[in-house]
Design an enzyme around this catalytic site. Structure first.
Site, PDB file in Angstrom:
ATOM      1  N   TYR A  98       0.825  -1.210   0.000  1.00  9.37           N
ATOM      2  CA  TYR A  98       0.000   0.000   0.000  1.00  9.37           C
ATOM      3  C   TYR A  98       0.860   1.261   0.000  1.00  9.37           C
ATOM      4  CZ  TYR A  98      -4.377  -2.496   0.506  1.00  9.37           C
ATOM      5  OH  TYR A  98      -5.472  -3.291   0.268  1.00  9.37           O
ATOM      6  N   GLU A 140      -8.273  -7.261   5.064  1.00  5.43           N
ATOM      7  CA  GLU A 140      -7.468  -8.332   4.482  1.00  5.43           C
ATOM      8  C   GLU A 140      -6.750  -9.135   5.563  1.00  5.43           C
ATOM      9  OE1 GLU A 140      -5.162  -6.041   1.685  1.00  5.43           O
ATOM     10  OE2 GLU A 140      -7.027  -5.340   0.768  1.00  5.43           O
ATOM     11  N   TYR A 191     -14.734 -17.646  -5.251  1.00  4.46           N
ATOM     12  CA  TYR A 191     -13.885 -17.899  -6.408  1.00  4.46           C
ATOM     13  C   TYR A 191     -12.465 -18.185  -5.946  1.00  4.46           C
ATOM     14  CZ  TYR A 191     -12.873 -12.952  -5.458  1.00  4.46           C
ATOM     15  OH  TYR A 191     -12.546 -11.772  -4.837  1.00  4.46           O
ATOM     16  N   ARG A 206      -5.927 -14.886 -12.732  1.00  5.05           N
ATOM     17  CA  ARG A 206      -7.313 -14.720 -13.148  1.00  5.05           C
ATOM     18  C   ARG A 206      -8.209 -15.374 -12.098  1.00  5.05           C
ATOM     19  NH1 ARG A 206      -4.586 -12.403 -16.287  1.00  5.05           N
ATOM     20  NH2 ARG A 206      -4.808 -12.171 -18.542  1.00  5.05           N
ATOM     21  N   GLY A 274     -25.432 -16.164 -19.562  1.00  4.94           N
ATOM     22  CA  GLY A 274     -24.168 -16.647 -20.094  1.00  4.94           C
ATOM     23  C   GLY A 274     -23.313 -17.326 -19.046  1.00  4.94           C
ATOM     24  N   GLY A 276     -22.250 -16.211 -16.477  1.00  3.78           N
ATOM     25  CA  GLY A 276     -22.667 -15.818 -15.129  1.00  3.78           C
ATOM     26  C   GLY A 276     -23.338 -16.942 -14.363  1.00  3.78           C
ATOM     27  N   THR A 278     -21.896 -19.546 -13.473  1.00  5.15           N
ATOM     28  CA  THR A 278     -20.912 -20.296 -12.675  1.00  5.15           C
ATOM     29  C   THR A 278     -21.066 -20.118 -11.169  1.00  5.15           C
ATOM     30  OG1 THR A 278     -19.286 -18.546 -13.169  1.00  5.15           O
ATOM     31  CG2 THR A 278     -19.217 -20.543 -14.511  1.00  5.15           C
ATOM     32  N   PRO A 279     -21.147 -18.886 -10.618  1.00  2.00           N
ATOM     33  CA  PRO A 279     -21.327 -18.812  -9.162  1.00  2.00           C
ATOM     34  C   PRO A 279     -22.697 -19.306  -8.730  1.00  2.00           C
ATOM     35  CG  PRO A 279     -21.462 -16.627 -10.135  1.00  2.00           C
ATOM     36  CD  PRO A 279     -20.991 -17.551 -11.223  1.00  2.00           C
ATOM     37  N   VAL A 391     -19.497  -9.367 -10.234  1.00  2.00           N
ATOM     38  CA  VAL A 391     -18.932  -8.858 -11.475  1.00  2.00           C
ATOM     39  C   VAL A 391     -17.635  -9.597 -11.752  1.00  2.00           C
ATOM     40  CG1 VAL A 391     -17.935  -6.850 -12.638  1.00  2.00           C
ATOM     41  CG2 VAL A 391     -19.975  -6.581 -11.237  1.00  2.00           C
ATOM     42  N   GLY A 393     -14.086  -9.621 -13.109  1.00  3.39           N
ATOM     43  CA  GLY A 393     -13.128  -8.568 -13.394  1.00  3.39           C
ATOM     44  C   GLY A 393     -13.377  -7.363 -12.513  1.00  3.39           C
TER      45      GLY A 393
END
Length: 402
Positions: A98, A140, A191, A206, A274, A276, A278-279, A391, A393
């Site tokens: 940071y 974090e 993810y 990714r 589409g 989307g 997956t989750p 979202v 990305g």
């Protein structure tokens, strides 16, 4: 909370900073990578740099955070911070990084605004930055602690056990754990980050949604090949789909992600388009594995049945669940060979289905699709706080700040 000394300075300069924040973000990344080229190896997604989405996301996040400090000093944009913190944790971002960002961001502000950045203005924006950075560092730290790791140990080796062709452009990977270190199971909707060396030797990260409930020993995610539409082909998706084979070892992060299934016991509605799905497939799989009796409604839009990735898994899970329904919308208007509760032609239209009362909603797909569905739900009286969205990305929408 901003200090009394800084608040009027931020109020006065926010318009001009906001007007130039896109240019500031662009100059920031240019200077950052010139000074620290090592950050392009394993930390930053260079595809997002090429298309400008990373610059837009940074600009929007900083401007939004500063705006909230001024307009609502008694609160912070928790959802925005949580979303960024989870993404950072999945990349193993360290607190000391940071300072590097700070130095290069402040350089960019001066570079763009010039003499307008007086010592007083610089001090005020320095305070804004460290308020945001400190909040992210604390979040974090908690995310790492909850997984029992440090930033440098979020990564694990996983061997490809199966590679399944879902559609012409989507491949599912089933991976198994290689080492014997403790790995906690994922939460529904999370993810992982896959980190791979590209042909030029530079490692690229990714994020991919986990598409099935896991036991810590095996995990599953789907990759859509990115190509066409005037954009450069996706280097990671091309490498995974064409080059990675069964038996190969992938480096993957532990699971993170702030859009996870709420355990409040209320009905759930999944709306996707589409890839989307997956989750949504991941959350549905968790509910089935838990033998949940929740009222589940899955709404999905696609070009046609052949392009519906994970279709067999989703249909089987809906049939297995005790109280689930599935409606699909196909743009080409074709029917379905699958047992569906409704097959509709065209784009998703919520007026064609009955939605449960007091439901929680989860959206994923292209941003225009999610904007349309979210607006339709709000018009029907659903509170924005009851709608979560994912979202892929950088988040260029930031609807949670509405």
């Amino acid at each position: 909370m901003l200090s009394d000394k800084s608040r009027p300075v931020i109020e006065a300069t926010l318009p001009v900073v906001g007007e130039n924040i896109g240019t500031i973000a662009t100059r920031f990344y240019e200077h950052l990578f010139a000074e620290h080229p090592e950050l392009l190896d394993g930390t930053f997604n260079r595809g997002n740099q090429v298309d400008g989405s990373q610059q837009q996301a940074l600009a929007g996040s900083v401007a939004s955070f500063a705006s909230v400090l001024v307009s609502a000093p008694d609160r912070t944009p928790e959802k925005l911070l949580r979303r960024i913190a989870h993404k950072h944790a999945s990349l193993g971002i360290r607190p000391e990084q940071y300072q590097v960002v700070h130095d290069n961001l402040m350089w960019a502000i001066v570079d763009v605004l010039g003499d307008a950045v007086t010592p007083e203005v610089a001090a005020a924006w320095d305070e804004v930055y460290w308020l945001m950075a400190s909040a992210l560092i604390n979040q974090e730290r908690g995310l790492y602690s909850a997984r029992g790791v440090r930033p440098e140990t979020v990564w694990r080796p996983w061997r490809v056990e199966r590679k399944i062709r879902e559609t012409d452009d989507v491949v599912t990977f089933v991976v198994e754990r290689v080492d014997d270190r403790l790995v906690k199971t994922s939460l529904p909707g999370q993810y992982v980050t896959v980190l791979m060396p590209m042909p030029d030797g530079v490692r690229q990260p990714r994020q991919y949604s986990l598409t099935r409930a896991d036991d810590g020993q095996h995990r599953q995610f789907a990759v859509k090949r990115v190509q066409g539409d005037g954009k450069p082909d996706g280097e990671m998706s091309t490498l995974l789909c064409d080059t990675v084979e069964i038996g190969d070892v992938l480096t993957m992060s532990l699971p993170y992600g702030d859009v996870v299934l709420d355990d409040a016991g209320r009905p759930v509605v999944f709306a996707s388009a589409g890839i989307g799905i997956t989750p949504m497939a991941g959350m549905l799989s968790h509910l089935v594995a838990a033998n949940s009796g929740l009222n589940i409604t899955l709404l999905h839009a696609d070009a046609n049945e052949g392009s519906f990735a994970l279709r067999r898994q989703v249909v089987e899970d809906v049939l297995t669940a005790r109280n689930a329904s599935l409606h699909v919308w196909y743009e080409d208007g074709t029917g379905s060979i699958e047992p569906m509760d409704g097959v509709h032609a065209g784009l998703m239209d919520l007026s064609e289905v009955t939605l449960p009362d007091d439901a929680l909603y989860y959206l994923c797909g292209p941003i225009p699709f999610m904007q349309a569905i979210r607006s339709a739900l709000i018009e029907r009286g659903v509170a924005p706080s009851e709608i979560q969205y994912e979202v892929f990305g950088p988040d260029l929408w930031q609807a949670d700040l509405d």
